[in-house]
Design an enzyme around this catalytic site. Structure first.
Site, mmCIF file in Angstrom:
data_model
loop_
_atom_site.group_PDB
_atom_site.id
_atom_site.type_symbol
_atom_site.label_atom_id
_atom_site.label_comp_id
_atom_site.label_asym_id
_atom_site.label_seq_id
_atom_site.Cartn_x
_atom_site.Cartn_y
_atom_site.Cartn_z
ATOM 1 N N HIS A 1 15.619 62.396 51.465
ATOM 2 C CA HIS A 1 15.458 63.863 51.489
ATOM 3 C C HIS A 1 14.174 64.327 50.800
ATOM 4 C CE1 HIS A 1 19.398 64.382 53.170
ATOM 5 N NE2 HIS A 1 20.022 63.912 52.110
ATOM 6 N N ASP B 1 22.298 56.890 57.161
ATOM 7 C CA ASP B 1 22.959 57.758 56.170
ATOM 8 C C ASP B 1 23.589 58.938 56.926
ATOM 9 O OD1 ASP B 1 22.628 58.378 52.907
ATOM 10 O OD2 ASP B 1 22.894 60.174 54.137
ATOM 11 N N HIS C 1 23.612 61.949 56.210
ATOM 12 C CA HIS C 1 22.753 63.137 56.156
ATOM 13 C C HIS C 1 21.425 62.857 56.867
ATOM 14 C CE1 HIS C 1 25.402 63.266 52.536
ATOM 15 N NE2 HIS C 1 25.587 64.497 52.973
ATOM 16 N N ASP D 1 27.538 56.654 53.386
ATOM 17 C CA ASP D 1 28.387 57.848 53.355
ATOM 18 C C ASP D 1 28.951 58.274 54.716
ATOM 19 O OD1 ASP D 1 25.764 58.497 53.938
ATOM 20 O OD2 ASP D 1 25.515 59.962 52.332
HETATM 21 ZN ZN LIG Z 1 23.685 60.856 52.504
#
Ligand SMILES: [Zn+2]
Length: 347
Positions: free
Chosen positions: A124, A161, A163, A248
């Site tokens: 991120h 991931d 996200h 995740d």
């Molecule tokens: Zn994540």
């Protein structure tokens, strides 16, 4: 096959025990790898801090200075989700340097694949600011190292991931040297990662986003990896494969609502291996991203490791077992997403 492991106990020094991204995550991975025996079979790789020159080839000097100063001031928050401790700046330099060291070891043929068990995570982190538990973009910096210090022309980053790796996408949006492929829950944090975000200029077509509905599990991910990632990668012909490995998407993870199992990760790792074997003999570097259920995280790392050594993905240890309520492989919503991505990218 020799697997390298990048690790340092200093990665535990960036810590907030009350935060999901805490040092116990890494301790859980090390414990499971030790119990299994994998830890003793690995070639240890000692991380070095990322050089200032490499760091500022991606992040602005102002942002780097902001992280250094804010961390030095004591416990602080970079944004709502992202904590800093006095150790965090140095640990983040070592995390970025760790993934780079994994790339160096693979390119020097010292090891055939490397697992960079680093914290804090990175995908991120944008050039001008950190967010979402991430300070510096470890995987993007490692890709730049391969491209600029080793004259590679094509690096593939696979980001599984849950996200979207908005920071990694931003780093290479206009850069055709990197193909960035991401599967992520959508709509979800951080909000980016739509199918239509495909790169621009020299990077046009090099961003492959597969935004997936909540509840997607092993069957759905397997289709996406085989029907989108595999053909797109074989067309791109990477010289190095980096994996932004967040665990995740696991069904037991508390931060999202996907339904992947440890064996599901093993099948994803098998497709990664197939790509690396076809395009760049071996040459896989895993960079640890998220994953907040400690058992799913640790066994997910172990499963990837064993599959890259040649183990059948159906036979890896999965103490948590499969999800009971995943979307079926022929879910119409999933079907439509796969069809659209394939059409947009002419696969
Ligand atoms: Zn994540």
């Amino acid at each position: 096959m020799t697997i390298g492991v990048v690790y340092s106990p200093r990665y535990l020094e960036h810590n907030d025990p009350s935060h999901p991204e805490h040092a116990g995550r890494l301790e859980a991975i090390v414990q499971v790898l030790q119990q299994d025996g994998a830890w003793d079979e690995a070639e240890p790789i000692t991380p070095q801090p990322v050089s200032r020159e490499r760091l500022t080839s991606l992040h602005t000097a102002d942002y780097v200075e902001q992280v250094r100063q804010t961390a030095a001031s004591g416990r602080a928050w970079l944004d709502m989700d992202t904590y800093l401790t006095p150790a965090s700046y140095q640990v983040a330099l070592l995390a970025a340097g760790g993934v780079i060291q994994g790339v160096e070891a693979v390119l020097a043929e010292q090891v055939e694949a490397a697992l960079a068990l680093v914290r804090p995570p990175g995908h991120h982190a944008r050039p001008t600011r950190g967010m979402g538990f991430c300070l510096f973009n470890n995987v993007a910096l490692a890709a730049l190292q391969a491209l600029e210090n080793h004259d590679l022309e094509r690096v593939l980053i696979i980001d599984w991931d849950v996200h979207h790796g908005n920071g990694t996408q931003e780093a290479f949006y206009h850069d055709g040297r990197v193909m960035y492929f991401s599967t992520h829950q959508f709509p979800y944090y951080p909000g980016t990662g739509a199918i239509q975000e495909t790169g621009a200029g020299a990077g046009a077509g090099c961003i492959v986003n597969v935004p997936l509905p909540a509840g997607t599990g092993d069957a759905g991910y397997r289709r996406v990896f085989e029907e989108i990632l595999l053909p797109a990668s074989l067309r791109f012909r990477p010289q190095l494969v980096l994996v932004s490995a967040g665990f995740d998407p696991h069904w037991a993870d508390g931060l999202a609502t996907m339904r992947v199992s440890v064996r599901g990760f093993a099948h994803m790792a098998a497709t990664v291996r197939q790509i690396a074997q076809a395009c760049c003999p071996g040459r896989i570097v895993l960079a640890l991203e998220g994953g907040y259920n400690l058992q799913a995280l640790a066994y997910g790392v172990l499963a990837s490791w064993r599959v890259w050594e040649g183990r059948d993905p159906a036979s890896v240890d999965d103490p948590l077992g499969p999800a009971r309520d995943e979307r079926p492989a022929d879910d119409p919503n999933l079907e439509q997403i796969i069809e659209t991505v394939r059409a947009v990218h002419e696969l």
